[in-house]
Design an enzyme around this catalytic site. Structure first.
Site, short mmCIF file in Angstrom:
data_model
loop_
_atom_site.label_atom_id
_atom_site.label_comp_id
_atom_site.label_asym_id
_atom_site.label_seq_id
_atom_site.Cartn_x
_atom_site.Cartn_y
_atom_site.Cartn_z
N ASP A 71 0.85 -1.20 0.00
CA ASP A 71 0.00 0.00 0.00
C ASP A 71 0.88 1.24 0.00
O ASP A 71 1.64 1.47 0.94
CB ASP A 71 -0.90 -0.02 1.23
N ASP A 72 0.81 2.03 -1.07
CA ASP A 72 1.57 3.29 -1.20
C ASP A 72 3.06 3.07 -1.40
O ASP A 72 3.86 3.94 -1.05
CB ASP A 72 1.37 4.19 0.04
N CYS B 248 -5.94 5.14 -3.59
CA CYS B 248 -6.11 3.76 -3.11
C CYS B 248 -7.33 3.05 -3.69
O CYS B 248 -7.21 2.06 -4.41
CB CYS B 248 -6.18 3.76 -1.59
N HIS C 218 -0.22 2.07 -5.92
CA HIS C 218 0.23 3.33 -6.56
C HIS C 218 1.53 3.75 -5.90
O HIS C 218 2.01 3.10 -4.96
CB HIS C 218 -0.82 4.44 -6.45
#
Length: 939
Positions: free
Chosen positions: A45-46, A81, A312
């Site tokens: 995530d991220d 997200c 991302h």
């Protein structure tokens, strides 16, 4: 019989041999048939690529990267997200699955009923796969259901966390605390996924398994595991050429706000943030190693595809933005993307564009399932085998989009007034007046404007009962709202007015009674003992005395000034006070006066009693001077407070929490007289939640900007070490209305980014010349070139599926057709935006009226009642900030050039010269700033 008995054992032996032979043949055929592969998806995530986080994940390199293919140009189509994850699962662009932000339709009922039933997990589960999901799902997932297609569901409720979270364990909400050994989410996701894989293979080794691990790292709150909390203290890989680059007047309005250089506090924060992000990824790195070892141990590694990626990218200090994502630039759109498995070449690098929308059709292809035509992505496996043989040729451009779409993008939908008019005319029974039972709203038509309005039916007033604390014999104090206090005050004035009118009426009645009594001789008992002449003389004296006290002039006193004593006060004092009787001369007159006062007091007391007993009769007498509706409501509300016999002893024991129970009461029609206009109930204004930018009001920071979402940096930012010990700051990094459509082009001759923002602002970057996307050269491009690029972007923004004229498979090199009516026309509409014309380019060169257009369109977005409300976290308007927004680019460049004549006319030219001169010096000073920030932190 004997011959048959001798041949029987021979036949039996031959039969057994035949059966064994057939079984061996069947087993050999089954072994010859390849087993369907297992698929394991690892998603962080991220996690970025350009800030160097993958450089420290050595175990992931050894387990996945070195044994598979690296996709050098992997991108997300929505750098935020929930839209990105929705595209990952469905293979659709955001404009096709309608999840546009982290709140708008993220995990909504529309998503559940339509797109969630068409994820790659649903297709694989229908084809025989054992499926399991572990970790973060969607930002607005509430854990109240299990999505279709997953046999084992361990979905995180809401957004990423490491401790103190709730997990949906196969439909049961499971709360976790802050115990590292049991609750650390990254380790829990890994351990449960390994147990699931082992158990699935133990029950049926031939059945393929799909397992998706969605780790929270390195998403905030960046809580690293205890074994890694001392690592990466001096890492500065996040310092890229765009780090602390600015000012940026050639970019869209968000980038133009950060005009000041990053101070030492922000440099320290950036380094600490990168350190904590890397610490969280160490748990992921160790988990990848354990997963690979488990697959090797049970003999499934050679039959398993392992995909490692992120939703991302991320930025820390790029273009002076403190942190975040959702920008269209490469640091937010590029993602790590690695694949290993059977048939995947080791230590291979692929330069073709691969997107998150390609994952779903590729996973279906790995499982031998045909991808449906509605998916926008493509299967990228043919690129690995033979890139030149791919037909049709692989894409060289794709769409990047972000943000909710304003009303101007929906010209086909009727306006809210048209919808309301149609509803009121077609559904008169449901929205007619007067209201019926269980009717919530009714329509009202304005004869002047011709518009319809919807108003709420008023529920019947609830009778309030007096509840005494501790029982019926104790005192009770009832809380009164501000609205009720105002109404009580108004009613109090009305009652005073009524008492005055009643007193006037009583006085007129008493005056008549006095006149009759005086004319008849005063007291009824002594009436016959007085002569008529005496009674007339007494009445004449009394009238003269009254004239003197009222201040009126008699015939002989024309020249005297009348007194200024109020008439009502004198009249009341005369009629109801015994003091007035002391002024009488004789004892008999004083006695008679006292008698009259007693009679008057008894009369007025009886009159007040009758008025209270029958208030309607009194209202009928004075109905012309009292508002009936107000008086009626006053009778309902203006009651004496509750009084109980004993005093209340305060009890300091905490009260038990009360559970609210909602009881539906049918709404009835309001009580109105004929011809009155119905008065709707006033709806309380919903308070906007207190957001980050409002929390920053008391922080002494120059970085708070009106209209942007901000976060607060203080001692509570991080709980796990290392924590923040520096000064408090507030950094604004994004806006909820940051909506844009971009097209990224990568081929043998071009490396470009073209963006159209919802504010009509356009950006163009040529990465062949400017690889770090520092300079917006849109104003330098010829109009015919921009027109062709704009036409491709227009078609991509409306594409759908993989077949037909509206397919998302754009041919390599684009369509090479310019936009129709470049100077503006009816067929040239791009979501409310006209394609670039020469006038538009000149306006952007001058940077004129950009802020006004942005604010108008932002208001358009916020005022749209049909879109779900997204808290924008805006601060109060500040005139000083607005004046700063209107600074021209020439003023920003005056200090870097000799004079106005040295400034080129084109933005790209003048900013290229500015970059070569002043910004190179700024970059050369970075190591000194960095070393000073590190020294400050160590101290």
């Amino acid at each position: 019989m004997k011959v048959y008995g001798r041949t029987g054992p021979l036949v039996f032996v031959l039969t057994v041999v035949a059966i064994q032979f057939l079984a061996h043949v069947a087993e050999s055929k089954q072994r010859a048939k390849p087993r369907r592969p297992n698929i394991v998806v690892l998603m962080t995530d991220d996690q970025d690529v350009m800030l160097g986080t993958m450089d420290f994940m050595e175990k992931t390199k050894e387990g996945v990267i070195n044994h598979g293919t690296t996709f050098k140009n992997a991108f997300t189509t929505s750098p935020i997200c929930c839209p990105s994850r929705s595209s990952f699962l469905t293979g659709l662009y955001a404009h096709n699955h309608n999840v546009l932000t982290n709140t708008v339709l993220c995990g909504s009922q529309q998503w559940r009923e339509t797109h969630e039933k068409r994820t790659f997990a649903k297709y694989l589960n229908d084809s025989g796969y054992e499926t399991g999901y572990f970790g973060k799902y969607l930002n607005e997932y509430k854990g109240d259901y299990i999505p279709e297609g997953w046999n084992n569901w361990q979905g995180l409720v809401k957004n990423s966390r490491y401790y103190n979270y709730t997990l949906c364990n196969n439909g049961v909400r499971e709360h976790h605390d802050d115990n590292y050994a049991e609750d650390y989410l990254t380790d829990l996701v890994l351990n449960r996924s390994i147990s699931f894989f082992r158990e699935a293979k133990r029950q049926d080794r031939e059945r393929p398994v799909l397992s998706m691990l969605s780790f929270p790292a390195p998403h905030g709150p960046e809580a690293g595991a205890p074994p890694y909390q001392d690592m990466f203290a001096n890492v500065t890989t996040h310092i890229t050429p765009s780090y602390n680059y600015g000012p940026n007047p050639d970019k869209h309005w968000i980038m133009r706000q950060n005009k000041n250089e990053m101070d030492s506090t922000q440099h320290i924060f950036s380094q600490l943030l990168q350190q904590k992000r890397l610490q969280t990824l160490m748990s992921v790195d160790a988990g990848v190693e354990k997963l690979i070892d488990m697959l090797r141990e049970i003999g499934e590694l050679d039959n398993t595809y392992v995909l490692y990626t992120s939703d991302h990218g991320f930025h820390i200090g790029q273009f002076r933005l403190a942190k975040g994502k959702s920008m269209p630039y490469d640091f937010d759109t590029r993602v790590p993307f690695y694949l290993r498995g059977p048939g995947i070449p080791a230590e291979n690098t692929l330069n073709e564009i691969v997107l998150n929308v390609d994952v779903a059709p590729t996973i279906l292809a790995l499982a031998g399932v045909e991808a449906p035509s509605h998916m926008d992505g493509r299967n990228f496996l043919p690129l690995i085998k033979n890139r030149k043989a791919v037909s049709p040729p692989w894409r060289d451009r794709f769409l990047i989009q972000r943000g909710k779409i304003p009303k101007k993008c929906k010209p086909t939908e009727p306006s809210k007034h048209a919808k309301l008019r149609q509803m009121c005319l077609t559904k008169r029974n449901e929205y007619g007046y007067p209201c019926k039972a269980k009717q919530a709203n009714y329509c009202v038509h304005n004869n002047v404007t011709g518009e319809f309005r919807m108003k709420k039916c008023r529920s019947p007033p609830k009778k309030k009962k007096c509840k005494c604390a501790g029982g019926a014999d104790r005192n009770s104090t009832t809380k009164i709202s501000k609205k009720e206090k105002a109404l009580r005050l108004k009613c109090h004035k009305k009652f005073i007015n009524f008492q005055t009118l009643a007193t006037e009426y009583a006085l007129s009645e008493v005056g008549t009674y006095i006149s009759r009594a005086l004319l008849s001789g005063g007291s009824p008992k002594r009436r016959g003992h007085q002569s008529t002449r005496h009674r007339r003389s007494e009445l004449r004296k009394l009238r003269q005395k009254n004239r003197k006290r009222r201040g009126t002039k008699s015939k002989g006193q024309k020249g005297k000034q009348r007194t200024q004593i109020p008439f009502r006060a004198l009249r009341y004092r005369e009629l109801f006070s015994f003091d007035s009787c002391k002024q009488e001369e004789s004892k008999e007159q004083r006695k008679q006066c006292t008698y009259f006062v007693k009679i008057l007091r008894g009369y007025i007391k009886k009159l007040h009693f009758n008025v209270r007993k029958d208030i309607n009769s009194a209202m009928n007498r004075i109905r012309k001077r009292i508002d009936k509706d107000i008086f009626k409501r006053c009778l309902e509300i203006f009651r004496p407070p509750c009084t109980c016999s004993q005093q209340v002893t305060t009890d300091h024991t905490p009260a038990k929490p009360k559970t609210k129970t909602t009881v539906e009461t049918p709404s009835v029609a309001e009580d109105h007289t004929a011809g009155d206009t119905p008065v709707p109930r006033k709806v309380k204004r919903r308070k906007r939640p207190k957001g980050a930018s409002r929390n920053c009001n008391n922080v002494n920071s120059t970085n708070t900007i009106t209209g942007m979402t901000c976060f607060r940096l203080d001692e509570n930012k991080w709980v796990t070490p290392p924590t923040w010990g520096g000064p408090e700051r507030c950094y604004c990094t994004n806006s909820n209305n940051n909506t844009y459509w971009c097209m990224r082009v990568i081929n043998e001759t071009a490396d470009q980014l073209y963006c159209v923002f919802v504010t009509n602002f356009v950006e163009f970057y040529d990465m062949k010349i400017d690889p770090n996307q520092l300079i917006n050269t849109y104003s330098e491009q010829p109009l015919d070139k921009i027109s062709v690029i704009h036409n491709d972007l227009k078609r991509l923004s409306k594409c759908s599926g993989s077949e037909g004229n509206s397919s998302c498979h754009v041919p390599r090199g684009g369509f090479n057709t310019p936009s129709i009516n470049v100077e503006g026309g009816d067929n040239n509409d791009f979501c409310g935006q006209k394609s670039p014309s020469s006038a538009a380019m000149l306006d952007q060169i001058g940077m004129e009226n950009v802020e006004e257009d942005e604010e108008d369109i932002e208001d358009d977005i916020r005022d749209d009642p049909e879109e779900e409300w997204v808290p924008e976290l805006r601060e109060e308007d500040d005139d000083d900030d607005q004046e700063d927004w209107d600074d021209s680019t020439e003023e920003l460049l005056d200090t870097d050039h000799d004079g106005p004549e040295a400034i080129p006319e084109m933005i790209g030219d003048r900013w290229r010269g500015y970059f070569k001169n002043s910004h190179s010096e700024e970059q050369s000073d970075l190591p000194d700033q960095q070393s000073s920030s590190e020294t400050t932190q160590s101290e």
